[in-house]
Write a protein that holds these residues in place. Structure first.
Motif, PDB file in Angstrom:
ATOM      1  N   UNK A 155       3.574 -47.795  51.729  1.00 59.62           N
ATOM      2  CA  UNK A 155       4.068 -48.815  49.894  1.00 59.62           C
ATOM      3  C   UNK A 155       3.783 -49.801  50.324  1.00 59.62           C
ATOM      4  N   UNK A 156       2.958 -51.401  49.869  1.00 60.82           N
ATOM      5  CA  UNK A 156       2.692 -52.346  49.981  1.00 60.82           C
ATOM      6  C   UNK A 156       2.868 -52.989  48.940  1.00 60.82           C
ATOM      7  N   UNK A 157       3.343 -54.147  49.405  1.00 62.32           N
ATOM      8  CA  UNK A 157       3.269 -55.447  48.078  1.00 62.32           C
ATOM      9  C   UNK A 157       1.354 -55.734  48.356  1.00 62.32           C
ATOM     10  N   UNK A 158       1.276 -55.424  47.062  1.00 66.80           N
ATOM     11  CA  UNK A 158      -0.659 -55.658  47.157  1.00 66.80           C
ATOM     12  C   UNK A 158      -0.804 -57.017  48.014  1.00 66.80           C
ATOM     13  N   UNK A 159       0.267 -57.919  48.200  1.00 69.25           N
ATOM     14  CA  UNK A 159      -0.695 -59.643  48.730  1.00 69.25           C
ATOM     15  C   UNK A 159      -0.485 -59.322  50.077  1.00 69.25           C
ATOM     16  N   UNK A 160       0.591 -58.605  50.260  1.00 74.20           N
ATOM     17  CA  UNK A 160       0.902 -58.982  52.016  1.00 74.20           C
ATOM     18  C   UNK A 160      -0.595 -57.776  52.642  1.00 74.20           C
ATOM     19  N   UNK A 161      -1.284 -57.439  52.299  1.00 75.85           N
ATOM     20  CA  UNK A 161      -2.379 -56.435  52.859  1.00 75.85           C
ATOM     21  C   UNK A 161      -3.369 -56.971  53.748  1.00 75.85           C
ATOM     22  N   UNK A 162      -4.071 -57.887  52.975  1.00 74.09           N
ATOM     23  CA  UNK A 162      -5.074 -58.782  53.411  1.00 74.09           C
ATOM     24  C   UNK A 162      -4.443 -59.266  54.631  1.00 74.09           C
ATOM     25  N   UNK A 163      -5.340 -58.984  55.708  1.00 72.81           N
ATOM     26  CA  UNK A 163      -5.125 -60.522  57.303  1.00 72.81           C
ATOM     27  C   UNK A 163      -3.772 -59.795  57.937  1.00 72.81           C
ATOM     28  N   UNK A 164      -3.310 -58.695  57.736  1.00 73.49           N
ATOM     29  CA  UNK A 164      -2.755 -57.621  57.935  1.00 73.49           C
ATOM     30  C   UNK A 164      -3.156 -56.922  58.812  1.00 73.49           C
ATOM     31  N   UNK A 165      -1.546 -55.912  59.828  1.00 73.39           N
ATOM     32  CA  UNK A 165      -2.597 -54.849  61.150  1.00 73.39           C
ATOM     33  C   UNK A 165      -1.647 -53.968  60.587  1.00 73.39           C
ATOM     34  N   UNK A 166      -2.179 -52.666  60.803  1.00 70.61           N
ATOM     35  CA  UNK A 166      -1.770 -51.477  60.999  1.00 70.61           C
ATOM     36  C   UNK A 166      -1.136 -50.801  62.613  1.00 70.61           C
ATOM     37  N   UNK A 167      -0.602 -50.820  63.226  1.00 66.19           N
ATOM     38  CA  UNK A 167       0.256 -50.377  64.593  1.00 66.19           C
ATOM     39  C   UNK A 167       0.695 -49.540  64.558  1.00 66.19           C
TER      40      UNK A 167
END
Length: 207
Positions: A155-167
């Motif tokens: 459950x994330x703020x829309x603004x943090x998704x781009x350029x992020x990573x799952x790990x």
């Protein structure tokens, strides 16, 4: 499965203290345990009855980075983020849905929801959001030669998704008063952009 990116070796490693999994934490009434009402389900596949431990060489650096579909090895287990998608949520938030697997090529192993994390571009770490849905990755004893798989919801703020990573995090992953879970990622899969649209938690039956 794609290319293999090697992680920590299972050979000549000092024994670690026992790490409690979610059912054990719930049974002990640990305040760090997931909500006791959260239903644990399993999707475990046994590929082979043979039990021959597998060791992987140490990585050149940590966190190890891979593309979606590639495996990252740690302590004899293979972690893979097979795919990632976005679903609408509420207001300025979105669901990030990751399809994950944890395989144990040789010795039996474990797989757990709380091993996984999302790291934003600014380094902020976000934990999974358990939803109690069918097909959700929860808590598993993975047999030798088998694997466990399912979805992990963030459950994330829309603004943090781009350029992020799952790990997934460096061990120990279980969070408790005695063994706090580190936020240091061991393996990361940077997200391609744009992400495909997928169903959010409400699109899956309750477990």
């Amino acid at each position: 499965m794609g290319a293999l990116l090697i992680g920590g070796s299972s050979a000549s490693v000092p024994p670690e203290p026992e790490i409690l999994d979610a059912p054990q934490l719930i049974a002990l009434g640990d305040p760090a345990a997931p909500d006791g009402a959260f239903q644990l389900s399993s999707t475990v596949v046994v590929d082979s009855a043979d039990e021959k431990c597998v060791s992987f060489g140490a990585p050149a650096e940590v966190p190890v980075r891979a593309r979606l579909g590639e495996a990252i090895a740690q302590n004899g287990q293979l972690y893979t983020i097979r795919s990632v998608g976005l679903a609408p949520h509420i207001h300025d938030r979105v669901w990030l849905v990751a399809d994950v697997t944890v395989a144990s090529p040789g010795c039996p192993g474990i797989g757990h929801l709380w091993e996984f994390l999302f790291v934003a571009a600014d380094g902020t770490v976000h934990q999974p959001a358990p939803q109690g849905r069918q097909g959700e990755f929860t808590s598993y004893d993975v047999p030798a030669g088998g694997w466990a798989g399912g979805r992990v919801f963030f459950d994330l703020p829309r603004t943090v998704v781009q350029a992020g990573a799952v790990g997934f995090r460096q061990p120990p992953f279980a969070s408790s008063d005695r063994y706090p879970a580190p936020n240091r990622p061991y393996g990361l899969w940077p997200l391609p952009w744009p992400l495909p649209e997928v169903d959010g938690p409400a699109g899956y039956p309750a477990a």
